[in-house]
Design an enzyme around this catalytic site. Structure first.
Site, PDB file in Angstrom:
ATOM      1  N   THR D  16      17.934   5.395   5.470  1.00  0.00           N
ATOM      2  CA  THR D  16      16.916   4.361   5.887  1.00  0.00           C
ATOM      3  C   THR D  16      17.481   3.479   6.922  1.00  0.00           C
ATOM      4  O   THR D  16      18.847   3.327   7.267  1.00  0.00           O
ATOM      5  CB  THR D  16      16.329   3.682   4.629  1.00  0.00           C
ATOM      6  OG1 THR D  16      17.712   2.604   4.173  1.00  0.00           O
ATOM      7  CG2 THR D  16      16.043   4.320   3.711  1.00  0.00           C
ATOM      8  N   ASP D  17      16.437   2.809   7.724  1.00  0.00           N
ATOM      9  CA  ASP D  17      16.649   1.807   8.728  1.00  0.00           C
ATOM     10  C   ASP D  17      16.183   0.467   8.495  1.00  0.00           C
ATOM     11  O   ASP D  17      15.344   0.714   7.425  1.00  0.00           O
ATOM     12  CB  ASP D  17      16.578   2.274  10.166  1.00  0.00           C
ATOM     13  CG  ASP D  17      15.302   2.617  10.431  1.00  0.00           C
ATOM     14  OD1 ASP D  17      14.292   1.845  10.018  1.00  0.00           O
ATOM     15  OD2 ASP D  17      14.810   3.322  11.491  1.00  0.00           O
ATOM     16  N   GLN D  18      16.216  -0.488   9.325  1.00  0.00           N
ATOM     17  CA  GLN D  18      15.698  -1.790   8.944  1.00  0.00           C
ATOM     18  C   GLN D  18      14.112  -1.919   9.050  1.00  0.00           C
ATOM     19  O   GLN D  18      13.387  -2.668   8.818  1.00  0.00           O
ATOM     20  CB  GLN D  18      16.368  -3.060   9.643  1.00  0.00           C
ATOM     21  CG  GLN D  18      16.149  -3.087  10.857  1.00  0.00           C
ATOM     22  CD  GLN D  18      16.766  -4.192  11.690  1.00  0.00           C
ATOM     23  OE1 GLN D  18      17.913  -4.495  11.235  1.00  0.00           O
ATOM     24  NE2 GLN D  18      16.161  -4.659  12.579  1.00  0.00           N
TER      25      GLN D  18
END
Lengths: 140, 140, 140, 140
Positions: D16-18
């Site tokens: 995941t990323d932000q």
């Protein structure tokens, strides 16, 4: 400073996770960038060592995460040799936020020398001489 | 076994590096998969905790790499709780090669609970009760 | 050059795979670094947009890999806007080897604007005005 | 179904990323998992091909991201051969959410055969016979 190497890097978007901070596995990659630079600055190209059949796998890593690193922050990764033996070298690392000098993480990583068959071998004399240990500049 | 969780995974091509082995940073990701499963098996979904504003960042990680993991090998990552306090939990991990049971790496990871502002908070009682420490099944 | 942004980066060890070249997924990360810089150079911080609830997920990516990038090579990633509409922008990318200018890859990436619920929204006028398309400087 | 391979995977936290979704570069890694499985199911181990000095670098990748993949979601990656020639093979990919069958992304990836010096070579007859193209089961 003699015995200390420093690389700068910016936290990539792909390095963040949904907690909104850099994922903790990336710190090991950042430490690796600093170790590579350490060697380069002393005239040893890791590429050349590999061409000679030498590899330096990490056999131990210990990271203390103090404050989160965030997207797009500019970081400084300091790196020095803590200890060197015939087959093993231990590096110290400090990861700081460039903007305010805040210490984000510290790490120790140990590497051994292996040949192209992944058998342990001695670190070449030429390389070992460049790996001059210094006292830890900060507490790890 | 009670108190122990195990996940299986296969080493991905993208996880290898030009040394021909899995890059050492991936082991932290594999440990994370096992911790997530540990919680799930006990009825706690990490997704739900995040929805409540709770996060569990890693504050310390210590990995010993014993033997390299190679592309396409099937691995078993064992995970257990070593110690739990009001705000911090420490996990133990053992990464083994499925085929012959060979131990490839061991690790310890410590996490704290933080709220959505990244301020330290206590681990919810409901979660802490599920984190039942056991003696290390292998020497870390 | 107006309308063109360029970032430099060095191929990381962790980005290589056992083929001895940079793994192809990394090129998308490198393109992202160039897009971020493109915005920054025009006075828009992606961090600020996110703070306003705006995000720009990639909805399409097309990469042509021409020559492999290798460990420690210094690369240049050029980036420009090919086309912009009310909700979508398309970037062009060229990845070159710094040493000899050799073209390693080209790419097109398209992004849309979404709000904090991941619903499509219009690109803010202020941002759109900075995304000035230019003709492709090289054939993609 | 003949000519179609399917792998299941769960979105990792580290992926995941932000933005709170899986980072778009990971889709190429997921496609690679499906291609590897495609070969395996037909009796060809990529490991063995590499041992013979053959490699199959990706020379083109085109991904359309339709809906975001989120942490811990179970995904299905379908993979088939679209076209095969003496030196190049093109795969099609469909990434679906397991829970509701929703199509999250489609992709095309093209690979060539190279020898250990990274020079283009022909795909071995034995391998090419296993790469039997089928009509796209969904629109790419």
């Amino acid at each position: 400073m003699k015995g200390l190497t420093c690389v700068e890097l910016r936290v990539r978007y792909a390095e963040t996770d949904q907690m909104g901070i850099a994922h903790h596995a990336n710190y090991l990659i950042w430490c690796e960038l600093a170790r590579t630079r350490y060697m380069e600055e002393r005239g040893v190209e890791y590429r050349d060592l590999e061409a000679q059949g030498l590899r330096f796998p990490v056999v131990e890593a210990h990271v203390r995460y103090r404050l989160p690193a965030r997207y797009d922050e500019l970081l400084r990764v300091r790196c020095w040799v803590r200890d060197v033996a015939s087959r093993r070298v231990e590096f110290g690392h400090a990861i700081e936020r460039q903007e305010d000098g805040e210490l984000l993480a510290t790490a120790r990583t140990s590497l051994i020398a292996v040949d192209s068959n992944h058998a342990i071998t001695t670190i070449p004399e030429k390389v070992r001489k460049l790996l001059a240990p210094i006292p830890d500049p900060i507490r790890l």
